[in-house]
Design an enzyme around this catalytic site. Structure first.
Site, PDB file in Angstrom:
ATOM      1  N   GLN A 142       0.824  -1.226   0.000  1.00  0.00           N
ATOM      2  CA  GLN A 142       0.000   0.000   0.000  1.00  0.00           C
ATOM      3  C   GLN A 142       0.848   1.261   0.000  1.00  0.00           C
ATOM      4  O   GLN A 142       0.343   2.340  -0.317  1.00  0.00           O
ATOM      5  CB  GLN A 142      -0.960   0.004   1.188  1.00  0.00           C
ATOM      6  CG  GLN A 142      -0.311   0.174   2.548  1.00  0.00           C
ATOM      7  CD  GLN A 142      -1.318   0.082   3.693  1.00  0.00           C
ATOM      8  OE1 GLN A 142      -1.680  -1.011   4.131  1.00  0.00           O
ATOM      9  NE2 GLN A 142      -1.781   1.237   4.189  1.00  0.00           N
ATOM     10  N   CYS A 148      -5.206   0.658   3.438  1.00  0.00           N
ATOM     11  CA  CYS A 148      -5.301  -0.751   3.842  1.00  0.00           C
ATOM     12  C   CYS A 148      -6.674  -1.328   3.518  1.00  0.00           C
ATOM     13  O   CYS A 148      -6.791  -2.479   3.112  1.00  0.00           O
ATOM     14  CB  CYS A 148      -5.013  -0.896   5.324  1.00  0.00           C
ATOM     15  SG  CYS A 148      -6.182   0.014   6.367  1.00  0.00           S
ATOM     16  N   HIS A 279      -6.255  -0.750  11.326  1.00  0.00           N
ATOM     17  CA  HIS A 279      -5.660  -1.348  10.131  1.00  0.00           C
ATOM     18  C   HIS A 279      -6.576  -2.456   9.621  1.00  0.00           C
ATOM     19  O   HIS A 279      -7.317  -3.058  10.392  1.00  0.00           O
ATOM     20  CB  HIS A 279      -4.277  -1.894  10.472  1.00  0.00           C
ATOM     21  CG  HIS A 279      -3.479  -2.337   9.285  1.00  0.00           C
ATOM     22  ND1 HIS A 279      -3.351  -1.574   8.144  1.00  0.00           N
ATOM     23  CD2 HIS A 279      -2.767  -3.474   9.052  1.00  0.00           C
ATOM     24  CE1 HIS A 279      -2.592  -2.219   7.273  1.00  0.00           C
ATOM     25  NE2 HIS A 279      -2.227  -3.376   7.796  1.00  0.00           N
ATOM     26  N   ASN A 300      -1.017  -9.354   4.708  1.00  0.00           N
ATOM     27  CA  ASN A 300      -0.930  -7.917   4.955  1.00  0.00           C
ATOM     28  C   ASN A 300      -0.628  -7.189   3.638  1.00  0.00           C
ATOM     29  O   ASN A 300      -0.467  -7.844   2.590  1.00  0.00           O
ATOM     30  CB  ASN A 300       0.157  -7.650   6.009  1.00  0.00           C
ATOM     31  CG  ASN A 300      -0.036  -6.319   6.722  1.00  0.00           C
ATOM     32  OD1 ASN A 300      -0.829  -5.480   6.310  1.00  0.00           O
ATOM     33  ND2 ASN A 300       0.718  -6.118   7.790  1.00  0.00           N
TER      34      ASN A 300
END
Ligand SMILES: *[C@@H]1O[C@H](CO)[C@@H](O)[C@H](O)[C@H]1NC(C)=O
Ligand SMILES: *[C@@H]1O[C@H](CO)[C@@H](O)[C@H](O)[C@H]1NC(C)=O
Length: 336
Positions: A142, A148, A279, A300
């Site tokens: 990102q 996110c 997040h 992630n």
């Protein structure tokens, strides 16, 4: 030659006289080691600083992080390890401000909650890895943008598309950053609004047709659609329901990133540093380690160089209501 002789002389004198000098030397060596580690890290990460003042400031933070990593890892009885990564000259606060981006407060909830009913553990496999099953694209990045939520949305939509349609597209986070007006681009957002956008827009573009820029731009129209969804559901906030959902597909979740989470390297993260959900990531599986620790397998969006090849394992069934760092509190998934 002269240097060697001088060093030999100092060394000889030291051996004879000065224990305290040795201690001083090892302290200097320590500072020198950290300075060398910083230089090495800068070279590896391609990091440069505007001036000496900035470098000094960053060096101090790097040194604190390195010392924390060393002492944490040397304590030795934790289920996970920390390590240096591209964020190692940032404080936790600086990191969270720039690289997360979930904003739940003030946003009305557009979705419905779908319960799976009571869990029958006999029906649930003991481990599951959607990456292994081909439903997960490579880990993305990102960058310095609070997007996110777009990466979490896209990973869930990519997953259900592969599971239901048999092909795995790589989808456009940038389209969501630019076009989901209910969210705030790089200043944060939630997945449910992004799911709603994809439904209303009748699809989402391919990553290549609408590539990622790590900054918000104007919403562009793209002629081709790479995936569509028909709905989305929220998961009731407990880990049993989350497990049920993950057995069906990769699931978007919100977590609380705090303390040294950003320095995670491997193992099962087990610190419940819950403060607020800030997040978004994607649960792409679960399992149990050889020594019996249950974990969620999480994709992630901080690049493959972060954590365990871009992934993190998070303690599952920790006994914390809503899951460790809030993982079960705001889970949702798209439907086709
Ligand atoms: C590690 O050691 C501390 C202090 O002795 C203890 O409280 C903690 O439970 C231990 N953790 C693990 C994972 O064994
Ligand atoms: C999941 O599958 C991927 C792809 O096969 C593999 O690289 C990874 O190690 C697996 N992770 C776990 C925890 O099983």
């Amino acid at each position: 030659m002269a240097v060697t002789l001088a060093m030999k002389l100092i060394f000889a004198i030291c051996i004879i006289f000065c224990t305290s000098a040795f201690q001083a030397m090892s302290r200097t060596l320590n500072a020198a080691t950290i300075a060398a580690a910083h230089e090495q890290w800068m070279a590896k990460q391609g990091r440069t600083y505007a001036d000496d003042a900035e470098k000094q400031k960053r060096f101090k933070i790097f040194a604190e992080n390195l010392q924390h990593i060393e002492s944490f890892n040397n304590a030795g009885n934790k289920s996970y390890k920390l390590g240096l990564n591209k964020f190692s000259d940032l404080t936790a606060q600086e990191f969270i401000a720039s690289y997360t981006g979930l904003k739940i407060s003030n946003l009305p909830k557009p979705s419905k909650v779908a319960s799976f009913g009571p869990l029958n553990l006999d029906d649930v496999p003991t481990r599951l890895n959607w990456t292994e099953k081909g439903a997960v694209t490579p880990v993305k990045d990102q960058g310095k943008c609070g997007s996110c939520w777009a990466f979490s949305t896209v990973a869930a939509v990519e997953g259900i598309t592969q599971i239901k349609k048999g092909t795995l597209p790589s989808l456009s986070e940038q389209q969501l950053v630019d076009c989901v007006t209910d969210n705030h681009g790089c200043n944060g957002g939630v997945m449910d609004y992004a799911f709603k956008y994809i439904i209303d827009n009748q699809g989402i573009a391919n990553e290549n047709d609408y590539p990622y820029q790590a900054k918000q731009g104007s919403c562009k129209s793209v002629s081709s659609t790479a995936a569509t969804i028909t709905g989305f559901n929220d998961v009731p906030d407990n880990e049993e329901q989350l497990l049920q959902a993950v057995t069906n597909q990769p699931v978007s979740v919100a977590i609380s990133v705090c303390d040294d989470f950003y320095q995670y390297q491997e193992g099962v993260y087990s610190e419940n540093c819950y403060r607020q959900l800030n997040h978004a990531v994607t649960v792409v599986g679960y399992g149990t380690t050889d020594d019996g620790k249950k974990y969620w397998l999480i994709k992630n969006s901080w690049s493959e160089s972060w954590g365990d090849n871009g992934y993190i394992k998070l303690w599952r069934d920790s006994g914390v209501p809503g899951g460790l760092i809030g993982i079960a509190k705001k889970a949702s998934y798209p439907t086709i």
